[in-house]
Design a protein around this motif. Structure first.
Motif, PDB file in Angstrom:
ATOM      1  N   LYS A 116       4.055 -13.260   9.918  1.00 38.97           N
ATOM      2  CA  LYS A 116       4.158 -12.395   8.735  1.00 38.97           C
ATOM      3  C   LYS A 116       2.778 -11.828   8.401  1.00 38.97           C
ATOM      4  O   LYS A 116       1.772 -12.495   8.612  1.00 38.97           O
ATOM      5  CB  LYS A 116       4.717 -13.191   7.554  1.00 38.97           C
ATOM      6  N   VAL A 117       2.764 -10.588   7.906  1.00 43.82           N
ATOM      7  CA  VAL A 117       1.482  -9.906   7.663  1.00 43.82           C
ATOM      8  C   VAL A 117       1.437  -9.327   6.244  1.00 43.82           C
ATOM      9  O   VAL A 117       2.404  -8.706   5.799  1.00 43.82           O
ATOM     10  CB  VAL A 117       1.261  -8.765   8.696  1.00 43.82           C
ATOM     11  N   VAL A 118       0.326  -9.556   5.558  1.00 50.19           N
ATOM     12  CA  VAL A 118       0.094  -8.940   4.245  1.00 50.19           C
ATOM     13  C   VAL A 118      -1.209  -8.132   4.297  1.00 50.19           C
ATOM     14  O   VAL A 118      -2.212  -8.616   4.829  1.00 50.19           O
ATOM     15  CB  VAL A 118      -0.019 -10.000   3.127  1.00 50.19           C
ATOM     16  N   GLY A 119      -1.173  -6.923   3.763  1.00 49.86           N
ATOM     17  CA  GLY A 119      -2.365  -6.079   3.724  1.00 49.86           C
ATOM     18  C   GLY A 119      -3.018  -6.079   2.344  1.00 49.86           C
ATOM     19  O   GLY A 119      -2.767  -6.954   1.515  1.00 49.86           O
ATOM     20  N   PHE A 120      -3.853  -5.082   2.084  1.00 50.57           N
ATOM     21  CA  PHE A 120      -4.518  -4.941   0.784  1.00 50.57           C
ATOM     22  C   PHE A 120      -4.778  -3.456   0.528  1.00 50.57           C
ATOM     23  O   PHE A 120      -5.213  -2.745   1.440  1.00 50.57           O
ATOM     24  CB  PHE A 120      -5.852  -5.701   0.774  1.00 50.57           C
ATOM     25  N   ASP A 121      -4.527  -3.008  -0.683  1.00 53.06           N
ATOM     26  CA  ASP A 121      -4.800  -1.639  -1.177  1.00 53.06           C
ATOM     27  C   ASP A 121      -3.522  -0.910  -1.615  1.00 53.06           C
ATOM     28  O   ASP A 121      -3.503  -0.216  -2.603  1.00 53.06           O
ATOM     29  CB  ASP A 121      -5.508  -0.730  -0.149  1.00 53.06           C
ATOM     30  N   THR A 156      -0.959   4.914   1.108  1.00 49.63           N
ATOM     31  CA  THR A 156       0.309   5.596   1.432  1.00 49.63           C
ATOM     32  C   THR A 156       0.905   5.073   2.734  1.00 49.63           C
ATOM     33  O   THR A 156       2.103   4.887   2.863  1.00 49.63           O
ATOM     34  CB  THR A 156       0.062   7.113   1.577  1.00 49.63           C
ATOM     35  N   ILE A 157       0.041   4.830   3.709  1.00 52.65           N
ATOM     36  CA  ILE A 157       0.500   4.398   5.031  1.00 52.65           C
ATOM     37  C   ILE A 157       1.325   3.112   4.942  1.00 52.65           C
ATOM     38  O   ILE A 157       2.263   2.922   5.719  1.00 52.65           O
ATOM     39  CB  ILE A 157      -0.723   4.220   5.981  1.00 52.65           C
ATOM     40  N   ALA A 158       1.011   2.237   3.992  1.00 55.29           N
ATOM     41  CA  ALA A 158       1.694   0.946   3.872  1.00 55.29           C
ATOM     42  C   ALA A 158       3.187   1.142   3.626  1.00 55.29           C
ATOM     43  O   ALA A 158       4.020   0.379   4.114  1.00 55.29           O
ATOM     44  CB  ALA A 158       1.078   0.133   2.741  1.00 55.29           C
ATOM     45  N   LYS A 159       3.534   2.191   2.906  1.00 54.89           N
ATOM     46  CA  LYS A 159       4.923   2.452   2.555  1.00 54.89           C
ATOM     47  C   LYS A 159       5.677   3.115   3.704  1.00 54.89           C
ATOM     48  O   LYS A 159       6.856   2.869   3.905  1.00 54.89           O
ATOM     49  CB  LYS A 159       4.942   3.362   1.320  1.00 54.89           C
ATOM     50  N   TYR A 160       4.986   3.970   4.467  1.00 52.84           N
ATOM     51  CA  TYR A 160       5.692   4.810   5.429  1.00 52.84           C
ATOM     52  C   TYR A 160       5.582   4.361   6.875  1.00 52.84           C
ATOM     53  O   TYR A 160       6.230   4.922   7.750  1.00 52.84           O
ATOM     54  CB  TYR A 160       5.254   6.271   5.272  1.00 52.84           C
ATOM     55  N   CYS A 161       4.734   3.376   7.178  1.00 48.72           N
ATOM     56  CA  CYS A 161       4.688   2.877   8.551  1.00 48.72           C
ATOM     57  C   CYS A 161       5.896   1.972   8.778  1.00 48.72           C
ATOM     58  O   CYS A 161       6.600   1.605   7.835  1.00 48.72           O
ATOM     59  CB  CYS A 161       3.378   2.140   8.837  1.00 48.72           C
ATOM     60  N   LYS A 162       6.156   1.649  10.034  1.00 48.65           N
ATOM     61  CA  LYS A 162       7.344   0.858  10.370  1.00 48.65           C
ATOM     62  C   LYS A 162       6.929  -0.316  11.234  1.00 48.65           C
ATOM     63  O   LYS A 162       6.375  -0.095  12.299  1.00 48.65           O
ATOM     64  CB  LYS A 162       8.336   1.765  11.105  1.00 48.65           C
ATOM     65  N   PRO A 163       7.168  -1.574  10.865  1.00 48.91           N
ATOM     66  CA  PRO A 163       7.729  -1.996   9.591  1.00 48.91           C
ATOM     67  C   PRO A 163       6.765  -1.705   8.442  1.00 48.91           C
ATOM     68  O   PRO A 163       5.552  -1.758   8.626  1.00 48.91           O
ATOM     69  CB  PRO A 163       7.914  -3.506   9.781  1.00 48.91           C
ATOM     70  N   SER A 164       7.340  -1.398   7.266  1.00 47.21           N
ATOM     71  CA  SER A 164       6.484  -1.118   6.105  1.00 47.21           C
ATOM     72  C   SER A 164       5.749  -2.398   5.700  1.00 47.21           C
ATOM     73  O   SER A 164       6.246  -3.499   5.899  1.00 47.21           O
ATOM     74  CB  SER A 164       7.326  -0.576   4.955  1.00 47.21           C
ATOM     75  N   LEU A 165       4.559  -2.212   5.148  1.00 52.66           N
ATOM     76  CA  LEU A 165       3.654  -3.346   4.910  1.00 52.66           C
ATOM     77  C   LEU A 165       3.824  -4.003   3.542  1.00 52.66           C
ATOM     78  O   LEU A 165       3.775  -3.324   2.516  1.00 52.66           O
ATOM     79  CB  LEU A 165       2.198  -2.878   4.968  1.00 52.66           C
ATOM     80  N   THR A 166       3.959  -5.304   3.543  1.00 49.30           N
ATOM     81  CA  THR A 166       3.739  -6.065   2.315  1.00 49.30           C
ATOM     82  C   THR A 166       2.241  -6.011   2.040  1.00 49.30           C
ATOM     83  O   THR A 166       1.429  -6.162   2.947  1.00 49.30           O
ATOM     84  CB  THR A 166       4.188  -7.520   2.492  1.00 49.30           C
ATOM     85  N   THR A 167       1.876  -5.765   0.787  1.00 47.91           N
ATOM     86  CA  THR A 167       0.449  -5.574   0.513  1.00 47.91           C
ATOM     87  C   THR A 167       0.121  -5.887  -0.950  1.00 47.91           C
ATOM     88  O   THR A 167       1.020  -6.100  -1.767  1.00 47.91           O
ATOM     89  CB  THR A 167       0.031  -4.122   0.877  1.00 47.91           C
ATOM     90  N   LEU A 183       1.478  -7.863  -6.133  1.00 49.82           N
ATOM     91  CA  LEU A 183       2.023  -7.991  -4.784  1.00 49.82           C
ATOM     92  C   LEU A 183       3.182  -7.012  -4.620  1.00 49.82           C
ATOM     93  O   LEU A 183       4.056  -6.935  -5.480  1.00 49.82           O
ATOM     94  CB  LEU A 183       2.525  -9.428  -4.575  1.00 49.82           C
ATOM     95  N   VAL A 184       3.187  -6.246  -3.525  1.00 47.72           N
ATOM     96  CA  VAL A 184       4.303  -5.360  -3.206  1.00 47.72           C
ATOM     97  C   VAL A 184       4.944  -5.890  -1.924  1.00 47.72           C
ATOM     98  O   VAL A 184       4.307  -5.891  -0.868  1.00 47.72           O
ATOM     99  CB  VAL A 184       3.825  -3.908  -2.980  1.00 47.72           C
ATOM    100  N   THR A 185       6.179  -6.360  -2.031  1.00 47.77           N
ATOM    101  CA  THR A 185       6.825  -6.992  -0.878  1.00 47.77           C
ATOM    102  C   THR A 185       7.594  -5.961  -0.066  1.00 47.77           C
ATOM    103  O   THR A 185       8.423  -5.233  -0.622  1.00 47.77           O
ATOM    104  CB  THR A 185       7.792  -8.103  -1.362  1.00 47.77           C
ATOM    105  N   ARG A 186       7.301  -5.894   1.226  1.00 49.14           N
ATOM    106  CA  ARG A 186       8.036  -4.973   2.108  1.00 49.14           C
ATOM    107  C   ARG A 186       8.452  -5.693   3.394  1.00 49.14           C
ATOM    108  O   ARG A 186       8.711  -6.897   3.369  1.00 49.14           O
ATOM    109  CB  ARG A 186       7.180  -3.728   2.385  1.00 49.14           C
ATOM    110  N   GLU A 187       8.516  -4.974   4.502  1.00 50.07           N
ATOM    111  CA  GLU A 187       9.178  -5.516   5.701  1.00 50.07           C
ATOM    112  C   GLU A 187       8.353  -6.498   6.541  1.00 50.07           C
ATOM    113  O   GLU A 187       8.887  -7.166   7.417  1.00 50.07           O
ATOM    114  CB  GLU A 187       9.650  -4.357   6.596  1.00 50.07           C
ATOM    115  N   THR A 188       7.044  -6.580   6.328  1.00 48.46           N
ATOM    116  CA  THR A 188       6.235  -7.436   7.211  1.00 48.46           C
ATOM    117  C   THR A 188       6.198  -8.904   6.777  1.00 48.46           C
ATOM    118  O   THR A 188       5.505  -9.713   7.410  1.00 48.46           O
ATOM    119  CB  THR A 188       4.785  -6.916   7.319  1.00 48.46           C
ATOM    120  N   THR A 189       6.917  -9.248   5.697  1.00 47.45           N
ATOM    121  CA  THR A 189       6.943 -10.667   5.296  1.00 47.45           C
ATOM    122  C   THR A 189       8.375 -11.115   4.972  1.00 47.45           C
ATOM    123  O   THR A 189       9.168 -10.357   4.493  1.00 47.45           O
ATOM    124  CB  THR A 189       6.077 -10.936   4.056  1.00 47.45           C
TER     125      THR A 189
END
Lengths: 331, 331
Positions: free
Chosen positions: B268-273, B276-287, B325-331
């Motif tokens: 599982k991966v979590v980013g920071f910031d 825009t890319i976090a929302k639109y990349c695939k899988p979208s990023l939890t950050t 925390l914004v939870t998306r597809e990478t976690t």
């Protein structure tokens, strides 16, 4: 100068003569004045220096939206190139607002910048704004003819043509254009290229297929969804979309997705710019790549040569940079 | 002034008195001097005006990388806010280069800006650079203590803690940190937050799990791939990654993908910031989302109030903006 005169016990006229190294004064007076200037650090006051020299070794960049990746990359590149060559760059963001553009040009003018990179947000550049006759490079927005002004832009017409040709070659016959409600030359040229390709292959083009959305924001899926909904609801055929920028293309892909219309099987989509998002969104976007590095190199080069007086004739140039098609998952 | 004096047939000292409206001169003399100033448009020369007034109604922004979305959004926001209130903004890009930072601060200083927003690219801010005592807001990089200086930043420590807690709650036990090889306070705090969460839940943290990659570019998948390859090859267990920015996280996801390691099932991966890319990349990023709007509002507000002299005590502030925390597809 009044302060310096007081502190060194000479007249303002003498201070002026010393600073400008112009006219009669003794070595002793020179020393006295320069000591005061040194002591109170008037020497480092570049404002006074600029006033005297009219060479500030600074340039200004007017940019419509620093948050737009295409613009920020260009600004960054030109700044780096010119800094290496001894010029500092002041970047001014205008939000495509005419009054802000005016105000910042005046502001840069009065700060005595030696040159200007002007990326206007206006449909037509009001070049009367540029009161001082300094080397100026326009990017992507054509000005009316003026002395000391060069133009660097992508081949937008070719871009529109390549995008549409690609859709036609992929079998599309009902190709819509998705564009913003503005009327700037770069976008008009892209649409002109679309029409040329349509007429060449299908022997017609139709203004009704050009959909203009009010898209002031980077991403406004609602407006795009509504536009595409209208097309579908009216039972109009659609199998291709040429969007005049990548964000519009991404909007379109997501709107189609929401309507259960498959991209690229049912509708193929081509964007414009090749922003980072085009590569990393899913499906990744087929798009027209603007050669940002060449735009940076050409603009920096022409401006620099004009700044150092090496070649002013370059300023009559209109440089057109080739574009290319990048094929990805949406076609 | 010499030129104005010549043209109006009075002494330089008289011109100075008229311009400064200070001392004795007749109404006739005033009219003569002002006419010359009008005629030759000396009036619009803000350089001369600045020299006289020491109030330029301009501010400067020092930004390490205008191409970075987080910074360009902040710069754009502050510029817009202050323009509405009568201040023009000169934006200077420094490429995180110390010499460029120095040069631009000097340059802005000598252009007599009334205030400064300082986003340094340095590990430690050399506040001796700020020679004039003007209101200054630091964002995201802590300066040593200085008068007339405020600090606005996200709660980076809480961000690192939230990211790690989330991975732990999702069942991760071998959580690596992926970060760049720099040592700025914001990144150090994020790592500190990671350690706190690890120690709280697993009762240990291990410096060996902190991987520093030389990542000078927005996107350099090779370096990240190599780092992750090394972890896998050494048969080390890995089931979670906290990357200290979204681009590193995206790098990591792609590198894992290339190694046929599934995100989020295997790692599982979590980013920071929350770029825009976090929302639109695939899988979208939890950050971890930085509240950019609040940073803009706080910084603009403190600076503006100091510029107009309303509240200088605000400049002692250290404002810390909550993250989420914004939870998306990478976690």
């Amino acid at each position: 100068m009044q302060k310096i005169a007081e502190l060194s016990g000479v007249s303002i006229a003498t201070v002026s003569r010393v600073i400008n190294d112009n006219g009669r004064f003794s070595e002793e007076t020179r020393k006295k004045v320069l000591d005061v200037i040194d002591k109170y650090q008037y020497k480092t006051n570049a404002v006074a220096k600029t006033l005297r020299m009219s060479k500030s070794h600074t340039i200004g960049i007017i940019v419509p939206d620093i948050g737009n990746e295409f613009f920020s990359t260009i600004v960054h590149g030109i700044e780096s190139n010119l800094f290496e060559k001894g010029f500092s760059t002041f970047i001014c963001n205008t939000d495509k607002n005419k009054e802000k553009e005016k105000s910042y040009i005046k502001s840069l003018d009065s700060k005595m910048v030696d040159g200007l990179v002007y990326i206007s947000g206006q449909e037509e550049i009001d070049d009367s704004l540029l009161s001082r006759d300094i080397p100026t490079i326009c990017i992507d927005r054509r000005p009316r003819i003026k002395k000391n002004l060069a133009m660097v832009e992508s081949d937008h017409l070719e871009g529109g043509y390549l995008a549409t040709k690609h859709l036609l070659e992929r079998g599309c016959e009902n190709i819509y254009v998705l564009t913003k409600q503005n009327n700037i030359s770069s976008v008009n040229d892209r649409i002109k290229g679309y029409k040329e390709a349509m007429e060449e292959t299908l022997h017609y083009s139709n203004e009704d297929l050009i959909i203009k959305v009010a898209n002031d924001f980077k991403f406004n899926i609602e407006i795009t969804r509504k536009a595409i909904n209208t097309i579908i609801k009216d039972n109009k055929k659609i199998d291709g979309i040429f969007a005049t920028n990548d964000w519009l293309a991404l909007n379109a892909v997501m709107a189609l997705n929401d309507l259960n219309i498959n991209v690229p099987n049912d509708v193929k989509v081509v964007g414009f710019d090749d922003d980072t998002i085009a590569k990393y969104c899913k499906p990744s976007l087929t798009t027209i790549r603007q050669d940002v590095n060449s735009i940076i190199e050409e603009a920096s080069d022409i401006l620099y040569k004009s700044l150092i007086g090496e070649s002013t004739s370059l300023l009559d140039n209109h440089v057109v940079i080739p574009v290319s098609l990048v094929t990805r998952e949406t076609t």
